[in-house]
Design a protein around this motif. Structure first.
Motif, PDB file in Angstrom:
ATOM      1  N   LYS A  60       6.073  -1.631  -1.029  1.00 46.53           N
ATOM      2  CA  LYS A  60       4.958  -1.401  -0.187  1.00 46.53           C
ATOM      3  C   LYS A  60       4.234  -2.618   0.417  1.00 46.53           C
ATOM      4  CE  LYS A  60       1.038   1.959  -0.258  1.00 46.53           C
ATOM      5  NZ  LYS A  60       0.320   2.537  -1.052  1.00 46.53           N
ATOM      6  N   ALA A  61       3.927  -2.185   1.857  1.00 48.16           N
ATOM      7  CA  ALA A  61       3.276  -3.422   2.436  1.00 48.16           C
ATOM      8  C   ALA A  61       2.081  -2.710   3.175  1.00 48.16           C
ATOM      9  CB  ALA A  61       4.160  -4.246   3.633  1.00 48.16           C
ATOM     10  N   THR A  62       0.867  -3.001   2.810  1.00 46.98           N
ATOM     11  CA  THR A  62      -0.252  -2.424   3.536  1.00 46.98           C
ATOM     12  C   THR A  62      -1.056  -3.427   4.427  1.00 46.98           C
ATOM     13  OG1 THR A  62      -0.276  -0.903   1.346  1.00 46.98           O
ATOM     14  CG2 THR A  62      -2.438  -1.094   2.888  1.00 46.98           C
ATOM     15  N   ASN A  63      -1.545  -3.061   5.508  1.00 48.23           N
ATOM     16  CA  ASN A  63      -1.969  -3.795   6.426  1.00 48.23           C
ATOM     17  C   ASN A  63      -3.644  -3.725   5.929  1.00 48.23           C
ATOM     18  OD1 ASN A  63      -3.418  -4.982   8.601  1.00 48.23           O
ATOM     19  ND2 ASN A  63      -2.743  -3.632  10.150  1.00 48.23           N
ATOM     20  N   THR A  64      -4.023  -5.058   5.565  1.00 46.83           N
ATOM     21  CA  THR A  64      -5.571  -5.218   5.072  1.00 46.83           C
ATOM     22  C   THR A  64      -6.269  -5.855   6.223  1.00 46.83           C
ATOM     23  OG1 THR A  64      -4.703  -7.524   4.003  1.00 46.83           O
ATOM     24  CG2 THR A  64      -4.697  -5.437   2.707  1.00 46.83           C
ATOM     25  N   SER A 124      -2.783  -7.015  21.313  1.00 42.57           N
ATOM     26  CA  SER A 124      -3.718  -7.088  20.300  1.00 42.57           C
ATOM     27  C   SER A 124      -3.029  -6.949  18.969  1.00 42.57           C
ATOM     28  CB  SER A 124      -4.989  -6.253  20.571  1.00 42.57           C
ATOM     29  OG  SER A 124      -4.658  -4.904  20.353  1.00 42.57           O
ATOM     30  N   ILE A 125      -1.857  -6.622  19.034  1.00 42.55           N
ATOM     31  CA  ILE A 125      -1.258  -6.363  17.753  1.00 42.55           C
ATOM     32  C   ILE A 125      -0.463  -7.637  17.205  1.00 42.55           C
ATOM     33  CG2 ILE A 125       0.719  -5.135  16.460  1.00 42.55           C
ATOM     34  CD1 ILE A 125       0.258  -2.891  18.581  1.00 42.55           C
ATOM     35  N   VAL A 126      -0.875  -7.797  15.921  1.00 46.94           N
ATOM     36  CA  VAL A 126      -0.157  -9.198  15.450  1.00 46.94           C
ATOM     37  C   VAL A 126       0.890  -8.993  14.433  1.00 46.94           C
ATOM     38  CG1 VAL A 126      -2.441 -10.218  15.715  1.00 46.94           C
ATOM     39  CG2 VAL A 126      -1.810  -8.997  13.444  1.00 46.94           C
ATOM     40  N   LEU A 156       1.790  -0.961  11.697  1.00 52.14           N
ATOM     41  CA  LEU A 156       0.809  -0.477  10.836  1.00 52.14           C
ATOM     42  C   LEU A 156      -0.718  -0.734  11.437  1.00 52.14           C
ATOM     43  CD1 LEU A 156       2.420  -2.227   7.480  1.00 52.14           C
ATOM     44  CD2 LEU A 156       2.561   0.142   8.851  1.00 52.14           C
ATOM     45  N   LYS A 157      -1.284   0.367  11.641  1.00 52.65           N
ATOM     46  CA  LYS A 157      -2.806   0.361  11.653  1.00 52.65           C
ATOM     47  C   LYS A 157      -3.564  -0.402  10.487  1.00 52.65           C
ATOM     48  CE  LYS A 157      -3.010   3.755  15.184  1.00 52.65           C
ATOM     49  NZ  LYS A 157      -3.371   5.083  15.677  1.00 52.65           N
ATOM     50  N   TYR A 176       2.871  -5.542  13.208  1.00 51.71           N
ATOM     51  CA  TYR A 176       4.191  -5.384  13.200  1.00 51.71           C
ATOM     52  C   TYR A 176       4.944  -5.530  12.263  1.00 51.71           C
ATOM     53  CZ  TYR A 176       3.780  -4.257  18.325  1.00 51.71           C
ATOM     54  OH  TYR A 176       3.382  -3.727  19.557  1.00 51.71           O
ATOM     55  N   ALA A 177       5.430  -4.751  11.392  1.00 50.90           N
ATOM     56  CA  ALA A 177       6.418  -4.999  10.203  1.00 50.90           C
ATOM     57  C   ALA A 177       7.970  -5.129  10.732  1.00 50.90           C
ATOM     58  CB  ALA A 177       6.416  -4.039   9.077  1.00 50.90           C
TER      59      ALA A 177
END
Length: 182
Positions: A69-73, A43-45, A110-111, A79-80
């Motif tokens: 900075k990369a923030t999961n929106t 389920s992780i993209v 990243l959640k 996965y980064a």
């Protein structure tokens, strides 16, 4: 005399049945854990510019560094992978080198709402040439290390930043201190 060996063998048989039952419960628990881990991982993209907000700021220390900075929106964890592909300026024909010594031990996950960080060395006295650029083009990487979807263009702080041939970017880190420690 026959009675004693039978009771011993019944006790031994009972112990073996209990051990087998406990073993089966352990195998079932391990299988359920493996299934849950597989479902979670599936389920992780991949983090992309569609599900990730990107920002770039000037780092107070060390000098000549920026912090990406990369923030999961998104609504799912992402996965980064590897490091970002960066182009300093709209006319850049090649992406910046990755600092191989910053490779993390595992992929940064990243959640929703969490961030990953990459440090950017903009120039060094050892580098050649250079110019002040106003934008930074960013592509994120997929599992294979290829660039994903479309480029995101970010405005650089202070109206522009000087880059030369020594410009380098770290792999994604789970905290800003590690991203700027190299």
């Amino acid at each position: 005399m026959r009675t004693a060996p039978r009771s011993v063998s019944r006790a031994a048989a009972s112990s073996m049945v209990v051990a087998a039952a406990l073993g089966l419960v352990g195998v079932q628990a391990a299988a359920q854990t493996a299934i849950a881990a597989t479902k979670e991982a599936s389920s992780i993209v991949t983090c992309t510019t569609a599900n990730t907000r990107l920002t770039v700021t000037e780092a107070a220390r060390p000098i000549n560094h920026l912090l990406l900075k990369a923030t999961n929106t998104g609504t799912k964890s992402c996965y980064a992978y590897s490091a970002p592909y960066l182009r300093a300026g709209a006319d850049a024909q090649a992406v910046m080198a990755w600092a191989d010594e910053t490779t993390p031990q595992s992929v940064v996950t990243l959640k929703p709402g969490q961030s990953a960080y990459a440090g950017i060395l903009t120039y060094s006295p050892d580098g050649e040439g250079g110019s002040t650029v106003k934008t930074l083009g960013v592509f994120l990487a997929d599992r294979k290390g290829d660039a994903t979807d479309q480029e995101k263009t970010l405005n650089l702080p202070n109206g522009g930043v000087f880059f030369n041939s020594a410009a380098t970017v770290t792999y994604w880190q789970d905290n800003a201190a590690d991203a700027l420690a190299w």
